[in-house]
Design a protein around this motif. Structure first.
Motif, PDB file in Angstrom:
ATOM      1  N   UNK A 122       0.820  -1.214   0.000  1.00 37.64           N
ATOM      2  CA  UNK A 122       0.000   0.000   0.000  1.00 37.64           C
ATOM      3  C   UNK A 122       0.850   1.258   0.000  1.00 37.64           C
ATOM      4  N   UNK A 123       1.920   1.262   0.772  1.00 37.34           N
ATOM      5  CA  UNK A 123       2.732   2.479   0.877  1.00 37.34           C
ATOM      6  C   UNK A 123       3.575   2.743  -0.364  1.00 37.34           C
ATOM      7  N   UNK A 124       3.763   1.748  -1.202  1.00 36.29           N
ATOM      8  CA  UNK A 124       4.573   1.946  -2.413  1.00 36.29           C
ATOM      9  C   UNK A 124       3.746   2.159  -3.673  1.00 36.29           C
ATOM     10  N   UNK A 125       2.556   1.496  -3.738  1.00 36.33           N
ATOM     11  CA  UNK A 125       1.763   1.650  -4.958  1.00 36.33           C
ATOM     12  C   UNK A 125       0.258   1.738  -4.725  1.00 36.33           C
ATOM     13  N   UNK A 134      -8.054  -7.133  -9.332  1.00 37.85           N
ATOM     14  CA  UNK A 134      -9.438  -6.667  -9.404  1.00 37.85           C
ATOM     15  C   UNK A 134      -9.556  -5.225  -9.883  1.00 37.85           C
ATOM     16  N   UNK A 135      -8.424  -4.618 -10.255  1.00 42.76           N
ATOM     17  CA  UNK A 135      -8.408  -3.259 -10.799  1.00 42.76           C
ATOM     18  C   UNK A 135      -9.025  -2.236  -9.840  1.00 42.76           C
ATOM     19  N   UNK A 136      -8.574  -2.303  -8.586  1.00 39.94           N
ATOM     20  CA  UNK A 136      -8.970  -1.319  -7.591  1.00 39.94           C
ATOM     21  C   UNK A 136      -7.718  -0.870  -6.845  1.00 39.94           C
ATOM     22  N   UNK A 137      -7.812   0.235  -6.132  1.00 44.45           N
ATOM     23  CA  UNK A 137      -6.666   0.720  -5.371  1.00 44.45           C
ATOM     24  C   UNK A 137      -7.137   1.502  -4.154  1.00 44.45           C
ATOM     25  N   UNK A 138      -6.229   1.684  -3.209  1.00 43.65           N
ATOM     26  CA  UNK A 138      -6.497   2.480  -2.014  1.00 43.65           C
ATOM     27  C   UNK A 138      -5.990   3.892  -2.268  1.00 43.65           C
ATOM     28  N   UNK A 139      -6.798   4.879  -1.910  1.00 40.43           N
ATOM     29  CA  UNK A 139      -6.432   6.277  -2.115  1.00 40.43           C
ATOM     30  C   UNK A 139      -6.679   7.068  -0.835  1.00 40.43           C
ATOM     31  N   UNK A 140      -5.853   8.073  -0.610  1.00 38.62           N
ATOM     32  CA  UNK A 140      -6.078   8.992   0.502  1.00 38.62           C
ATOM     33  C   UNK A 140      -7.342   9.788   0.196  1.00 38.62           C
ATOM     34  N   UNK A 141      -8.273   9.825   1.135  1.00 42.87           N
ATOM     35  CA  UNK A 141      -9.559  10.477   0.891  1.00 42.87           C
ATOM     36  C   UNK A 141      -9.408  11.946   0.539  1.00 42.87           C
ATOM     37  N   UNK A 144      -6.607  11.714  -3.019  1.00 42.95           N
ATOM     38  CA  UNK A 144      -6.472  10.621  -3.974  1.00 42.95           C
ATOM     39  C   UNK A 144      -5.081  10.053  -4.112  1.00 42.95           C
ATOM     40  N   UNK A 145      -4.142  10.491  -3.279  1.00 41.82           N
ATOM     41  CA  UNK A 145      -2.759  10.042  -3.395  1.00 41.82           C
ATOM     42  C   UNK A 145      -2.583   8.616  -2.881  1.00 41.82           C
ATOM     43  N   UNK A 146      -1.452   8.019  -3.250  1.00 37.22           N
ATOM     44  CA  UNK A 146      -1.072   6.713  -2.701  1.00 37.22           C
ATOM     45  C   UNK A 146      -0.880   6.863  -1.189  1.00 37.22           C
ATOM     46  N   UNK A 147      -1.394   5.939  -0.381  1.00 37.00           N
ATOM     47  CA  UNK A 147      -1.279   6.063   1.080  1.00 37.00           C
ATOM     48  C   UNK A 147       0.123   5.743   1.589  1.00 37.00           C
ATOM     49  N   UNK A 148       1.071   6.588   1.250  1.00 38.02           N
ATOM     50  CA  UNK A 148       2.463   6.353   1.636  1.00 38.02           C
ATOM     51  C   UNK A 148       2.662   6.598   3.125  1.00 38.02           C
ATOM     52  N   UNK A 149       3.730   6.027   3.657  1.00 40.33           N
ATOM     53  CA  UNK A 149       4.111   6.284   5.042  1.00 40.33           C
ATOM     54  C   UNK A 149       3.111   5.748   6.056  1.00 40.33           C
TER      55      UNK A 149
END
Length: 204
Positions: A122-125, A134-141, A144-149
């Motif tokens: 999650x923190x890298x991609x 499944x062509x889905x991803x986690x995004x910062x609400x 929309x950024x990658x949830x890094x850190x």
């Protein structure tokens, strides 16, 4: 000298070209648009009464709950099968139906490995292997950024680590994963709320 013409310096004299009511402050029911968009106005499509901008504006649509479930199943198999195989080889002769202590140990080990696996992905991609499939991803609400850190690690921790707690760990996990079935408007599970993330589609 005639005084019938309006004086330019008279602030109370309306100009002939001004429409009736011009210069009067808006009031409820006057047809004026309330500040900040108002209920159902410009701003949040969910009808935010303050007209606050929708955090999902410009993001892909929310991922379906079915795709999220299948992604979790895929990830669970990716982690649990090799970990179980290694654990069984290291504890030759272990009977999972009779040796409760080792069964509990295996469950804790799987949870910890899943936590590391998910946190790193999650923190890298923003995606695990299951989510990529499944062509889905986690995004910062918020953006929309990658949830890094810490955001990605918090999400992974709230999902996985409570399972290591005897008795109540499974109950929390069950409530957590079911939460998105009734949560509105962002379909968040408890781990999403803790990390302030959402799960969105990667295809329009």
């Amino acid at each position: 000298m005639s005084t019938d013409q309006p004086r330019e310096d008279d602030p109370f004299q309306k100009r002939p070209s001004e429409p009736p009511g011009s210069g009067e402050p808006p009031y409820p029911g006057s047809g004026s648009v309330p500040p900040y968009g108002g209920p159902g106005g410009p701003g949040s499509p969910y009808g935010n009464e303050y007209g606050a901008a929708d955090p999902l504006a410009g993001m892909p649509p929310l991922a379906s709950r079915f795709r999220r479930l299948i992604a979790r199943i895929i990830d669970g198999l990716i982690v649990s099968i090799p970990v179980s195989a290694i654990f069984s080889a290291a504890t030759w002769g272990w009977d999972p139906w009779r040796d409760n202590a080792k069964s509990t140990g295996l469950g804790i080990l799987i949870s910890v490995v899943y936590f590391v696996y998910e946190g790193l992905m999650l923190t890298t991609r923003g995606q695990t292997v299951g989510k990529m499939a499944m062509k889905i991803r986690v995004a910062v609400l918020e953006n929309g950024a990658v949830p890094a850190g810490s955001v990605g690690w918090t999400r992974a921790a709230v999902y996985n680590l409570p399972e290591v707690v005897p008795c109540c760990g499974f109950v929390f996990w069950l409530v957590n994963v079911l939460w998105c079935t009734w949560d509105q408007p962002y379909h968040q599970c408890i781990h999403d709320k803790a990390a302030k993330t959402v799960v969105v589609s990667t295809v329009q």
